[in-house]
Design an enzyme around this catalytic site. Structure first.
Site, PDB file in Angstrom:
ATOM      1  N   LYS A  52     -72.299  72.732  34.838  1.00 48.74           N
ATOM      2  CA  LYS A  52     -73.071  72.251  36.584  1.00 48.74           C
ATOM      3  C   LYS A  52     -73.886  71.884  35.742  1.00 48.74           C
ATOM      4  O   LYS A  52     -74.853  70.940  36.321  1.00 48.74           O
ATOM      5  CB  LYS A  52     -72.914  72.625  37.057  1.00 48.74           C
ATOM      6  CG  LYS A  52     -71.223  72.696  38.712  1.00 48.74           C
ATOM      7  CD  LYS A  52     -71.079  73.322  39.409  1.00 48.74           C
ATOM      8  CE  LYS A  52     -69.872  74.024  39.931  1.00 48.74           C
ATOM      9  NZ  LYS A  52     -69.737  74.351  41.058  1.00 48.74           N
ATOM     10  N   GLN A  96     -72.429  78.980  44.174  1.00 47.05           N
ATOM     11  CA  GLN A  96     -70.890  79.031  43.933  1.00 47.05           C
ATOM     12  C   GLN A  96     -70.093  79.515  44.295  1.00 47.05           C
ATOM     13  O   GLN A  96     -70.532  81.483  44.437  1.00 47.05           O
ATOM     14  CB  GLN A  96     -71.187  79.512  42.349  1.00 47.05           C
ATOM     15  CG  GLN A  96     -70.263  79.707  41.521  1.00 47.05           C
ATOM     16  CD  GLN A  96     -69.816  78.243  41.118  1.00 47.05           C
ATOM     17  OE1 GLN A  96     -70.084  77.181  40.869  1.00 47.05           O
ATOM     18  NE2 GLN A  96     -68.215  77.844  41.839  1.00 47.05           N
ATOM     19  N   ASP A 119     -72.258  70.168  48.165  1.00 47.74           N
ATOM     20  CA  ASP A 119     -70.807  70.236  48.440  1.00 47.74           C
ATOM     21  C   ASP A 119     -69.699  69.883  49.585  1.00 47.74           C
ATOM     22  O   ASP A 119     -68.094  70.175  49.493  1.00 47.74           O
ATOM     23  CB  ASP A 119     -70.693  71.757  48.261  1.00 47.74           C
ATOM     24  CG  ASP A 119     -70.205  72.842  46.996  1.00 47.74           C
ATOM     25  OD1 ASP A 119     -69.691  71.505  46.540  1.00 47.74           O
ATOM     26  OD2 ASP A 119     -70.584  73.842  46.854  1.00 47.74           O
TER      27      ASP A 119
END
Ligand code: GUN
Length: 286
Positions: A52, A96, A119
């Protein structure tokens, strides 16, 4: 012989386009910025976070990494998220997953400001996706849709089977296909005769995480096969749920693993971050 759905190439195209939008933002005094939070050192997560960071560089986005020890408390993590929510220079926040067992993930997802939830895991954003008016695109399912669009594969009126019912992929994937007028079936571990259900699919999406789950006999001739999974083979290499060598000769289009859906997920994450920064810039003006 199937056409390969090249996610790596499309993701590169998307990121190149995003760096143009990032440049425009910089000229207006806003540096798009994604904060990535990693708790512990799960080996797969460490690699995802590293990737990322690289995606951010390629998209003109500044990345901030917060790498916290495994024993970080729930309240310690929430207090970091609160700080990031309050920072005007941070536009996207990604925590995460999976988090260590002692952390309540649902509470963490609720703590992220929905306007920075790139997200799209916050219940408010999930609700907006369900109603067909997303604030942020769900990264993996939207990545799959972008890939289908790139190859002019229209789900309208098609039989689509999504294998897997996770909150992150299966459920939102089914919704996006439904919004594009597909007839959608969600199959899962309790589905009797999975093979027969899969054989109905004009578009088959597998998002389970089980090596070898989708064999050639489960693929209808001419089907589009999308493999979302990333499993580690005994030799250490990556592979999806689909037995590629069996499915590819029957399919019309198929994603490789790696190089299919994975890079698309990350490109959409970058897209969401730029979108969040553009909103922040608009608010600055007002
Ligand atoms: N873990 C596996 N996939 C994802 C993802 O898309 N986002 C986050 N935050 N964690 C993940």
């Amino acid at each position: 012989m199937a056409v390969i759905l090249d996610g790596k190439a499309l993701a590169a195209e998307i990121k190149a386009n995003l760096s143009g939008r990032a440049q425009t933002l910089r000229e207006k005094g806003v540096t798009p910025c994604l904060a990535v939070v990693l708790v512990g050192n799960d080996s797969a997560s460490v690699i995802y976070v590293r990737n990322k960071k690289k995606d951010c560089e390629e998209s003109g986005i500044k990345s901030l990494a917060f790498e916290l020890p495994e024993e970080t408390s729930q309240s310690g993590l929430i207090s970091l998220i609160n700080d990031l929510n309050a920072r005007a220079d941070v536009h996207g926040i990604l925590v995460q997953m999976p988090l260590p067992g002692h952390i309540n993930e649902k509470e963490i997802l609720l703590a992220v400001d929905p306007r920075k939830d790139v997200d799209a895991f916050h219940p408010e954003n999930v609700g907006l996706i369900t109603q067909g008016q997303p604030r942020f695109a769900p990264c993996t399912p939207a990545g799959v849709m972008a890939l289908l669009d790139k190859y002019a594969i229209d789900p309208k009126g098609k039989e689509c089977v999504v294998v897997g019912r996770s909150d992150i992929v299966g459920k939102p994937m089914a919704l996006l296909l439904l919004h594009r007028h597909a007839t959608v079936t969600i199959a899962h571990s309790r589905t009797p005769d999975l093979a027969a259900v899969c054989r109905r699919a004009d578009i088959l999406v597998s998002a389970v995480g089980r090596l070898g789950l989708i064999t050639g006999d489960m693929v209808k001739p001419g089907a589009v096969v999308v493999d979302v999974a990333m499993n580690r083979k005994p030799d250490g290499k990556l592979a999806g749920d689909v037995v590629f060598a069996e499915a590819e000769p029957k399919a019309s289009y198929i994603t490789p693993v790696p190089g299919g859906v994975g890079p698309m997920t990350r490109a959409i994450l970058m897209q969401n971050t730029i979108t969040a920064a553009e909103w922040a810039q608009t608010q600055m003006k007002g």
